[in-house]
Design a protein around this motif. Structure first.
Motif, mmCIF file in Angstrom:
data_model
loop_
_atom_site.group_PDB
_atom_site.id
_atom_site.type_symbol
_atom_site.label_atom_id
_atom_site.label_comp_id
_atom_site.label_asym_id
_atom_site.label_seq_id
_atom_site.Cartn_x
_atom_site.Cartn_y
_atom_site.Cartn_z
ATOM 1 N N GLN A 170 0.678 -1.786 -0.216
ATOM 2 C CA GLN A 170 -0.218 0.171 0.110
ATOM 3 C C GLN A 170 1.213 1.287 0.016
ATOM 4 O OE1 GLN A 170 -3.223 0.145 2.961
ATOM 5 N NE2 GLN A 170 -3.888 -1.651 1.824
ATOM 6 N N ALA A 171 1.939 1.093 -0.102
ATOM 7 C CA ALA A 171 3.288 2.681 -0.293
ATOM 8 C C ALA A 171 3.189 2.479 -1.417
ATOM 9 C CB ALA A 171 4.558 2.045 0.228
ATOM 10 N N ILE A 172 1.952 2.012 -2.719
ATOM 11 C CA ILE A 172 1.918 3.124 -3.645
ATOM 12 C C ILE A 172 0.946 2.510 -4.125
ATOM 13 C CG2 ILE A 172 2.498 2.857 -6.110
ATOM 14 C CD1 ILE A 172 5.241 3.439 -5.327
ATOM 15 N N SER A 173 -0.368 3.682 -4.472
ATOM 16 C CA SER A 173 -1.544 3.533 -4.593
ATOM 17 C C SER A 173 -2.287 4.446 -6.180
ATOM 18 C CB SER A 173 -2.494 3.342 -3.540
ATOM 19 O OG SER A 173 -2.784 4.520 -3.281
ATOM 20 N N PHE A 174 -2.977 3.984 -6.652
ATOM 21 C CA PHE A 174 -3.768 5.117 -7.805
ATOM 22 C C PHE A 174 -4.545 5.440 -6.968
ATOM 23 C CE2 PHE A 174 -1.031 1.888 -9.761
ATOM 24 C CZ PHE A 174 -0.234 2.653 -10.743
ATOM 25 N N VAL A 175 -4.945 6.942 -7.633
ATOM 26 C CA VAL A 175 -6.535 7.271 -7.773
ATOM 27 C C VAL A 175 -7.165 7.435 -8.328
ATOM 28 C CG1 VAL A 175 -6.946 9.684 -6.055
ATOM 29 C CG2 VAL A 175 -5.037 8.468 -5.475
ATOM 30 N N VAL A 176 -8.232 7.172 -8.208
ATOM 31 C CA VAL A 176 -9.468 6.834 -9.550
ATOM 32 C C VAL A 176 -10.462 8.369 -8.589
ATOM 33 C CG1 VAL A 176 -11.191 5.914 -10.268
ATOM 34 C CG2 VAL A 176 -9.370 4.832 -9.728
ATOM 35 N N ASN A 177 -10.470 9.272 -9.397
ATOM 36 C CA ASN A 177 -10.786 10.747 -9.027
ATOM 37 C C ASN A 177 -12.114 10.651 -9.530
ATOM 38 O OD1 ASN A 177 -9.232 12.408 -7.332
ATOM 39 N ND2 ASN A 177 -7.942 12.266 -9.235
ATOM 40 N N CYS A 178 -13.208 10.725 -8.453
ATOM 41 C CA CYS A 178 -15.009 10.291 -9.259
ATOM 42 C C CYS A 178 -15.697 11.490 -9.152
ATOM 43 C CB CYS A 178 -15.593 9.368 -8.793
ATOM 44 S SG CYS A 178 -14.584 7.849 -8.863
ATOM 45 N N GLN A 179 -16.716 11.791 -10.102
ATOM 46 C CA GLN A 179 -17.856 12.821 -9.811
ATOM 47 C C GLN A 179 -18.403 12.585 -9.286
ATOM 48 O OE1 GLN A 179 -16.251 15.691 -10.997
ATOM 49 N NE2 GLN A 179 -14.286 15.398 -11.343
ATOM 50 N N THR A 180 -19.403 11.291 -9.040
ATOM 51 C CA THR A 180 -20.578 11.187 -8.894
ATOM 52 C C THR A 180 -20.250 9.805 -7.924
ATOM 53 O OG1 THR A 180 -20.780 9.752 -10.349
ATOM 54 C CG2 THR A 180 -21.708 12.254 -10.654
ATOM 55 N N GLN A 181 -21.297 9.733 -7.289
ATOM 56 C CA GLN A 181 -21.588 8.352 -6.214
ATOM 57 C C GLN A 181 -21.580 7.127 -6.996
ATOM 58 O OE1 GLN A 181 -21.680 7.925 -2.891
ATOM 59 N NE2 GLN A 181 -20.726 6.232 -3.760
ATOM 60 N N GLU A 182 -21.717 7.629 -8.785
ATOM 61 C CA GLU A 182 -22.358 6.163 -9.523
ATOM 62 C C GLU A 182 -21.057 5.849 -9.187
ATOM 63 O OE1 GLU A 182 -23.793 6.754 -13.520
ATOM 64 O OE2 GLU A 182 -25.894 5.503 -13.113
ATOM 65 N N GLU A 183 -20.505 6.193 -10.327
ATOM 66 C CA GLU A 183 -18.788 6.470 -10.425
ATOM 67 C C GLU A 183 -18.769 5.441 -8.805
ATOM 68 O OE1 GLU A 183 -16.514 9.146 -13.565
ATOM 69 O OE2 GLU A 183 -17.269 10.386 -12.007
ATOM 70 N N VAL A 184 -18.590 6.432 -8.282
ATOM 71 C CA VAL A 184 -17.597 5.725 -6.831
ATOM 72 C C VAL A 184 -17.752 4.307 -7.072
ATOM 73 C CG1 VAL A 184 -17.679 5.398 -4.025
ATOM 74 C CG2 VAL A 184 -16.602 8.190 -5.464
ATOM 75 N N GLN B 245 -9.569 0.667 4.730
ATOM 76 C CA GLN B 245 -10.347 2.124 5.436
ATOM 77 C C GLN B 245 -10.419 3.719 4.250
ATOM 78 O OE1 GLN B 245 -12.499 0.713 7.764
ATOM 79 N NE2 GLN B 245 -12.655 1.754 8.157
ATOM 80 N N CYS B 246 -11.693 4.331 4.679
ATOM 81 C CA CYS B 246 -11.275 5.559 4.285
ATOM 82 C C CYS B 246 -10.625 5.371 2.144
ATOM 83 C CB CYS B 246 -10.181 6.858 4.275
ATOM 84 S SG CYS B 246 -10.196 6.167 6.270
ATOM 85 N N ALA B 247 -12.279 4.818 1.840
ATOM 86 C CA ALA B 247 -11.779 4.602 0.136
ATOM 87 C C ALA B 247 -10.852 3.935 -0.701
ATOM 88 C CB ALA B 247 -11.047 5.963 -0.768
ATOM 89 N N TRP B 248 -9.873 3.464 0.476
ATOM 90 C CA TRP B 248 -8.688 2.471 -0.536
ATOM 91 C C TRP B 248 -9.384 0.743 -0.223
ATOM 92 C CZ3 TRP B 248 -3.163 3.215 0.283
ATOM 93 C CH2 TRP B 248 -2.790 4.944 0.249
ATOM 94 N N LEU B 249 -8.955 0.241 -1.281
ATOM 95 C CA LEU B 249 -8.924 -0.979 -1.839
ATOM 96 C C LEU B 249 -7.902 -1.584 -2.396
ATOM 97 C CD1 LEU B 249 -9.729 -1.803 -5.141
ATOM 98 C CD2 LEU B 249 -11.325 0.190 -4.538
ATOM 99 N N THR B 250 -7.777 -3.335 -1.965
ATOM 100 C CA THR B 250 -6.134 -3.518 -3.076
ATOM 101 C C THR B 250 -7.331 -5.003 -4.027
ATOM 102 O OG1 THR B 250 -4.661 -3.630 -1.061
ATOM 103 C CG2 THR B 250 -4.695 -5.202 -3.128
ATOM 104 N N ASP B 251 -6.927 -4.306 -5.229
ATOM 105 C CA ASP B 251 -7.634 -5.309 -5.956
ATOM 106 C C ASP B 251 -6.659 -6.885 -6.231
ATOM 107 O OD1 ASP B 251 -5.394 -5.404 -7.610
ATOM 108 O OD2 ASP B 251 -5.868 -3.927 -9.307
#
Length: 165
Positions: A72-86, A101-107
């Motif tokens: 988790q030292a490196i992550s990619f942020v996906v910026n979302c405009q809407t709840q539907e995108e989130v 937690q707090c918008a983080w996930l590991t695929d």
């Protein structure tokens, strides 16, 4: 041309990971796939690198063997405009992986992502420290971010008053 490209080291799932990401991001394409030759070090004919683009961001995935793994030292942020995108990116990218937690996930390949609504930054940097504090406290109790709940905390809707004081 992009001057910095994330280079992702996989054991032997580079092509599968690329195809997984291509299936999720609507604006995505394969840039190229290279195979190992006689010189190796991978088996001749197997995928060495897979280059792809997600929403204008180029990536290279390497089948480099089990020497290194993601953290988790490196992550990619996906910026979302809407709840539907989130909701969409959270559901798709966490499938087979692990929610954090707090918008983080590991695929499922071990790559860490943050699925972040763009409004979060403005709510957390509100000039009213009490408002920003309520948003932060609320966010810290979430896995997937819920924009309406954050906005309610910011607006000090009655149900949050007791939690924030």
């Amino acid at each position: 041309m992009q001057t910095i490209t994330p280079f992702l080291w996989f054991d032997d799932q580079a092509e599968q990971a690329m195809n997984f990401y291509l299936s999720i991001f609507k604006n995505a394409k394969v840039l190229g796939v290279n195979h190992y030759g006689d010189a190796g070090p991978g088996p001749k004919g197997s995928v060495m690198t897979a280059s792809f683009e997600l929403d204008g961001q180029a990536f290279v995935a390497l089948n480099g063997g089990p020497l290194f793994s993601f953290n988790q030292a490196i992550s990619f942020v996906v910026n979302c405009q809407t709840q539907e995108e989130v909701d969409y990116y959270w559901e798709k990218l966490s499938e087979g992986g692990q929610e954090g937690q707090c918008a983080w996930l590991t695929d499922k390949f071990g790559v860490t992502w943050q699925i972040v609504p763009t409004i979060l930054g403005s709510l957390l940097s509100d000039p009213d420290p009490a408002k920003a504090g309520r948003v932060m406290q609320t966010m810290l109790n979430m896995r997937k971010i819920d924009i309406a709940v954050l906005q309610a905390a910011a607006d000090e809707v009655a149900e949050f008053i007791g939690d924030s004081k």
